[in-house]
Design a protein around this motif. Structure first.
Motif, PDB file in Angstrom:
ATOM      1  N   UNK A 203       0.839  -1.199   0.000  1.00 55.07           N
ATOM      2  CA  UNK A 203       0.000   0.000   0.000  1.00 55.07           C
ATOM      3  C   UNK A 203       0.872   1.247   0.000  1.00 55.07           C
ATOM      4  N   UNK A 204       0.658   2.138  -0.972  1.00 55.07           N
ATOM      5  CA  UNK A 204       1.549   3.297  -1.122  1.00 55.07           C
ATOM      6  C   UNK A 204       0.745   4.566  -1.369  1.00 55.07           C
ATOM      7  N   UNK A 205       1.352   5.751  -1.060  1.00 51.90           N
ATOM      8  CA  UNK A 205       0.703   6.998  -1.452  1.00 51.90           C
ATOM      9  C   UNK A 205       0.524   7.002  -2.978  1.00 51.90           C
ATOM     10  N   UNK A 206      -0.636   7.483  -3.475  1.00 49.86           N
ATOM     11  CA  UNK A 206      -0.918   7.398  -4.916  1.00 49.86           C
ATOM     12  C   UNK A 206       0.190   7.968  -5.798  1.00 49.86           C
ATOM     13  N   UNK A 207       0.823   9.063  -5.352  1.00 51.96           N
ATOM     14  CA  UNK A 207       1.833   9.664  -6.237  1.00 51.96           C
ATOM     15  C   UNK A 207       3.155   8.895  -6.229  1.00 51.96           C
ATOM     16  N   UNK A 208       3.256   7.855  -5.389  1.00 55.87           N
ATOM     17  CA  UNK A 208       4.470   7.037  -5.414  1.00 55.87           C
ATOM     18  C   UNK A 208       4.244   5.680  -6.080  1.00 55.87           C
ATOM     19  N   UNK A 209       3.025   5.482  -6.614  1.00 50.97           N
ATOM     20  CA  UNK A 209       2.657   4.146  -7.100  1.00 50.97           C
ATOM     21  C   UNK A 209       3.572   3.680  -8.230  1.00 50.97           C
ATOM     22  N   UNK A 210       3.836   4.566  -9.183  1.00 54.50           N
ATOM     23  CA  UNK A 210       4.649   4.183 -10.338  1.00 54.50           C
ATOM     24  C   UNK A 210       6.054   3.760  -9.883  1.00 54.50           C
ATOM     25  N   UNK A 211       6.613   4.522  -8.956  1.00 53.61           N
ATOM     26  CA  UNK A 211       7.959   4.219  -8.447  1.00 53.61           C
ATOM     27  C   UNK A 211       8.002   2.834  -7.792  1.00 53.61           C
ATOM     28  N   UNK A 212       7.000   2.550  -6.955  1.00 45.85           N
ATOM     29  CA  UNK A 212       6.993   1.266  -6.237  1.00 45.85           C
ATOM     30  C   UNK A 212       6.682   0.093  -7.169  1.00 45.85           C
ATOM     31  N   UNK A 213       5.885   0.366  -8.177  1.00 47.86           N
ATOM     32  CA  UNK A 213       5.609  -0.665  -9.185  1.00 47.86           C
ATOM     33  C   UNK A 213       6.918  -1.096  -9.843  1.00 47.86           C
ATOM     34  N   UNK A 214       7.714  -0.107 -10.281  1.00 49.89           N
ATOM     35  CA  UNK A 214       9.024  -0.409 -10.898  1.00 49.89           C
ATOM     36  C   UNK A 214       9.920  -1.144  -9.897  1.00 49.89           C
TER      37      UNK A 214
END
Lengths: 444, 444
Positions: A203-214
C-alpha cells in the motif's frame, strides 16, 4: 516437460492425485521431496518478503470468506472464462483457446470454419467453486472457495493499519491455497484447480505508485536470479493497455521459458485504489489512511503475485540436466541449495564396517537437527551418488577408510563433482556456510 | 477464554474473518503474530515427526480428491451429525448437544420435556462441504472438500511403499487444511469449519499394533510437555468401547484443560487395517506389504491427529498470565521460546541517540537473518517491554549508555525479569543457544 513429469513420478516429487481411483483430471499429490522443495520455496519467499523487511507483515485469512467479499471485488460478476459447447461430441472448451482444444470427434476449429464440430455461441462460466455453509440449504448459505488470497488482505487492511501501527508504504503478505474451476486445466502443474498462492499487497501513497511498481518488478526479478534461475530463461513482459485489467494502470509478467513456451511465472500489477474503494463502497467501512497531520487518502496497491506450483516447475525445468560423466550418464537437478529438497547426504562407504557406520550415523544425527539431510547405506557408492544427483542434493559426505585413520570425510559437490576432504568435526559448520554462499547454475 | 480472545484481537494474533462485512460465523483470520506462531507450531511438529526421524516421510495431497475416496472411506455414508429443527424458532441444533443449544425463543430442552420448542425428530446431516468440479453441472461432477487429511495418505500408501523403499513400521505425515460443515461451530478457534490438520499414519505389522499405539500416545504427550505445556493441565483419556469408532481397537485423547473444560487436544487411534482394506476393496488396487521373503499382510495403522488451532489455543491459555511487577501490572504470555511468535526484541534505550540507534539497527539486521526478531524504538522503554511481554517475546536486548562505552548490551528475560549484560558481538550466538535450552513454565 515429459522428462520432468517422469522424474517427479519416479523419485516421488509429484504423483497424479487419487491414482488408485483413476485420478482426478489435472490434480496432483506431492510426495516427500516435493513437500520439502515446496517448503523451502515458501520459506525463501517469506524470508525475503516478511522476515527481512521492516515494512511487511503476514496474515492468513480464511478460504471461505463472507460471499459479500466476492460481490464487491467483482469476482461474482466478472471472474469467468468464455465457454463453448460442441453439440457433436458434447465436450466443452474455452472459447478463447479453441486452437488448443481436442474435440472428441475431430480437432475443433474456430466457429465459422469448416468442421464437423457443431459449436454453440460462447457463454460466461464463473471460475469460482461454490459450496453451501451451515445446515440451511438456501441461497443465503452459498459461499465460494477463494480464487485468490488478495481479497483476504484488502478486507483486513484496517486491522493491520491500526494494530500493527503502520503507515504507507507498507505491505501485507499471505501464502495459502486458492481454487479456480478451470475449464481446461493442464500442462502438469502449470494450470491446476487448486494451487498455493504467495501474494503481497503493498500500500503506497498514490503519487508514489509508479515508483513502487518499478521497484517490485526489479525486486521480484532479482529474487529468481538470486535463487539461481538462469537469466537467459527469464524475461519481463509489460502488458499493453488492451491486455490489462480495467483497474490496472500497469502490469508486468516475469516470464519463464517453460518447455511449453514463454509463460507467466509471476505477475506484478499496479492495482490503483480499485480494491480498497470497492470494499469501502460495499462495506461502508472507510479503507483509507489518515495521517497524524490530518492527510487522508486511499492508498494505491502494488501486487506481486505468484503460485508455488509455477516456481516449482520453473525451478525443476531450469535445474534438469542429463550429463555424461566419464563413461556413465547421470540425470541431475542443478537446484539452488536453498530450494534443494535435501541439503546433504551422509554415506558410509562400507556400511557393514562398524567404524564407518557409527561415524556416519553420528554425523547424520548432528546434521539433521539443523537441516534436511539423508543417510543412505544401500548399494554401490556410485549408485548412491546418482540417487542424490537425481533429487538435486548439493553435497554428499562420504565416510571411508581414511576417516578411520584421520577423522576426515570426503565432500562431493553435485555440480562440479569435485571432492575435497574436511575434518568430520567441521562438517556442520561447513554446511551452514555452504548454504549461505552464492550459487550459479553450471548449465549453459 | 474472553481474555485470550481479547488479547488475540488487540495484538493482532486472530481477528473475526470478514469483519467489515459483518463476519462469517466462527471463521477467523490470523494476523501477523498468529501467522508466526502457527508457523512455529507447524515447524516444531514437522521437525519432530519427519526431519528427525528415519521412518516417516511427508506428503501433501489435494484438498479435492476423487469422490470415490470418500465413498470407500465411509464418509459419504456416515460422516454426519444428528440434526434437529425447531419449528417454533426455525433454528437448527445438534441433537446430541441440545443442552448447549440456544433457541431463538427459549433455551431448548430435550424432546419430550416441557418446552415451548417444537422439535423435529433428528436426521443425519453430512458434514462434508460439497462442490462441483469442471464445467458440467451434473452428479458426475460432484466433489467434496476433504474433512480430514488421512485419506489422502492411505490412497498414496502404495506410491510411498514403492518409491521411498519403505517397509513397516514406517509413517506418512501430512499437514494441511481440512473442512467440516459443523452445525454448531464455536468456542473461538476450538471448533471451526476450516482448520489445519497435522496427521501421521504409522503403518505397522498387525502383531505390533498395540505396542506402537502405546508408543505414540507417550511420544505425543511428551511433545507437549517438551514444548512447555504444564503437566497439570494435560491428561490422557482412553476411550471406552462404546465411544470408539467401530474400526478402532484403541483410541486415546490427550486432553487439555481449556477454559471451557477438559477437551480433546490430540487423538491417537489404532485404526487397524480398516482404511487400507476399504480402499483395496473399492479401488481394486492391493494396498498391502509384500516382504522380500514373500511375507504378505495388510498393515495396521496408528494415527496421531491434531489441528494447529487446538494447539494454538491450548498454548495461549497455558501461557497467559496477569502479574503484578513492582507497582505495575503486566499481561504476559509465558510461551515456549520455540513457539513464541517473536524470538527477541532489539531496543535502543534513547532512539534519537545516533550511537545507540546505529548499534541497535546493526544488531537487528544480524539477528533477523536467522530468526524472527523485532526492532522497537517508539515510546518509553517500560512500555516497549510490556508490548513484547504481551506477545510472548522471550528476550529483549537493550542498547544503552554503557553499550557506547564497553560494547555490551542488556538481555532481559521475559519470565524471570532478570537482566544480565552480554558483549554485543556475542548476542547472535547467545540467542541460538538460548533457543535450544530446555524451558519450563514459571506459572503454577
Amino acid at each position: 516437460m515429459d522428462k520432468i513429469v517422469s522424474l517427479c513420478r519416479r523419485r516421488g516429487f509429484v504423483f497424479p492425485s487419487s491414482e488408485i481411483y483413476g485420478g482426478l483430471g489435472s490434480t496432483y499429490d506431492y510426495g516427500h521431496y516435493g513437500v520439502l522443495m515446496k517448503n523451502h520455496i515458501r520459506s525463501a519467499w517469506l524470508r525475503e518478503m516478511v522476515q527481512e523487511r521492516d515494512d511487511i507483515v503476514a496474515i492468513d485469512s480464511a478460504i471461505i470468506l463472507n460471499p459479500a467479499v466476492w460481490e464487491a471485488s467483482g469476482h461474482v460478476a466478472g471472474f469467468s472464462d468464455p465457454l463453448i459447447d460442441c453439440r457433436t461430441c458434447k465436450l466443452r472448451f474455452r472459447a478463447d483457446r479453441l486452437e488448443d482444444a481436442h474435440c472428441g470427434k475431430k480437432p475443433s476449429k474456430r466457429p465459422g470454419e469448416t468442421s464437423e464440430c457443431d459449436l454453440t455461441e460462447p457463454r460466461q462460466f464463473n471460475l469460482m467453486f461454490q459450496t453451501q455453509v451451515g445446515a440451511m440449504e438456501d441461497a443465503s448459505s452459498s459461499a465460494y472457495l477463494r480464487p485468490e488470497t488478495a481479497q483476504g488482505i484488502f478486507i483486513n487492511f484496517k486491522n493491520v493499519l491500526q494494530l500493527a501501527r503502520r503507515k504507507p508504504p507498507f505491505g501485507i503478505a499471505q501464502v495459502g491455497k486458492s481454487f479456480r474451476n478451470e475449464i481446461t486445466p493442464g500442462n502438469f502443474l502449470f494450470r491446476v484447480r487448486e494451487f498455493e498462492q504467495m501474494e503481497m499487497e503493498y500500500f503506497v501513497p498514490p503519487d508514489e505508485a509508479e515508483k513502487w511498481y518499478r521497484y517490485w518488478v526489479e525486486k521480484r526479478y532479482a529474487w529468481y536470479t538470486n535463487l539461481g534461475v538462469r537469466e537467459s530463461m527469464l524475461r519481463i513482459r509489460e502488458h499493453d493497455e488492451n491486455e490489462r485489467s480495467h483497474y490496472s494502470s500497469g502490469t508486468s509478467d516475469i516470464e519463464y521459458q517453460y518447455p511449453i513456451g514463454w509463460q507467466e511465472l509471476e505477475g506484478i500489477a499496479n492495482r490503483g485504489d480499485f480494491d480498497l474503494t470497492q470494499h469501502t463502497k460495499a462495506s461502508g467501512t472507510k479503507l483509507e489512511f489518515v495521517g497524524q497531520e490530518g492527510e487522508r487518502y486511499t492508498p494505491y496497491v502494488i501486487e506481486p503475485a505468484v503460485s508455488i506450483e509455477r516456481i516449482f516447475v520453473a525451478m525443476l525445468c531450469d535445474a534438469y540436466d542429463e550429463e555424461v560423466v566419464g563413461e556413465r550418464e547421470r540425470t541431475v537437478l542443478h537446484l539452488h541449495p536453498q530450494v534443494a529438497p535435501v541439503k546433504a547426504a551422509v554415506l558410509p562407504l562400507v556400511p557393514r564396517d562398524e567404524g564407518m557406520s557409527t561415524r556416519a550415523r553420528t554425523l547424520f544425527e548432528e546434521l539433521r537437527r539443523r537441516h534436511t539431510v539423508e543417510h543412505d547405506d544401500s548399494g554401490q557408492i556410485g549408485r548412491r551418488y546418482r540417487r542424490q544427483d537425481e533429487i538435486g542434493t548439493p553435497w554428499a559426505f562420504t565416510i571411508d577408510d581414511r576417516t578411520l585413520e584421520d577423522e576426515t570425510v570426503t565432500v562431493r559437490d553435485r555440480d562440479s563433482l569435485s571432492q575435497e576432504r574436511l575434518p568430520i568435526s567441521g562438517v556442520a559448520a561447513w554446511l551452514d556456510d555452504a548454504l549461505q554462499r552464492e550459487w550459479r547454475s553450471p548449465k549453459k
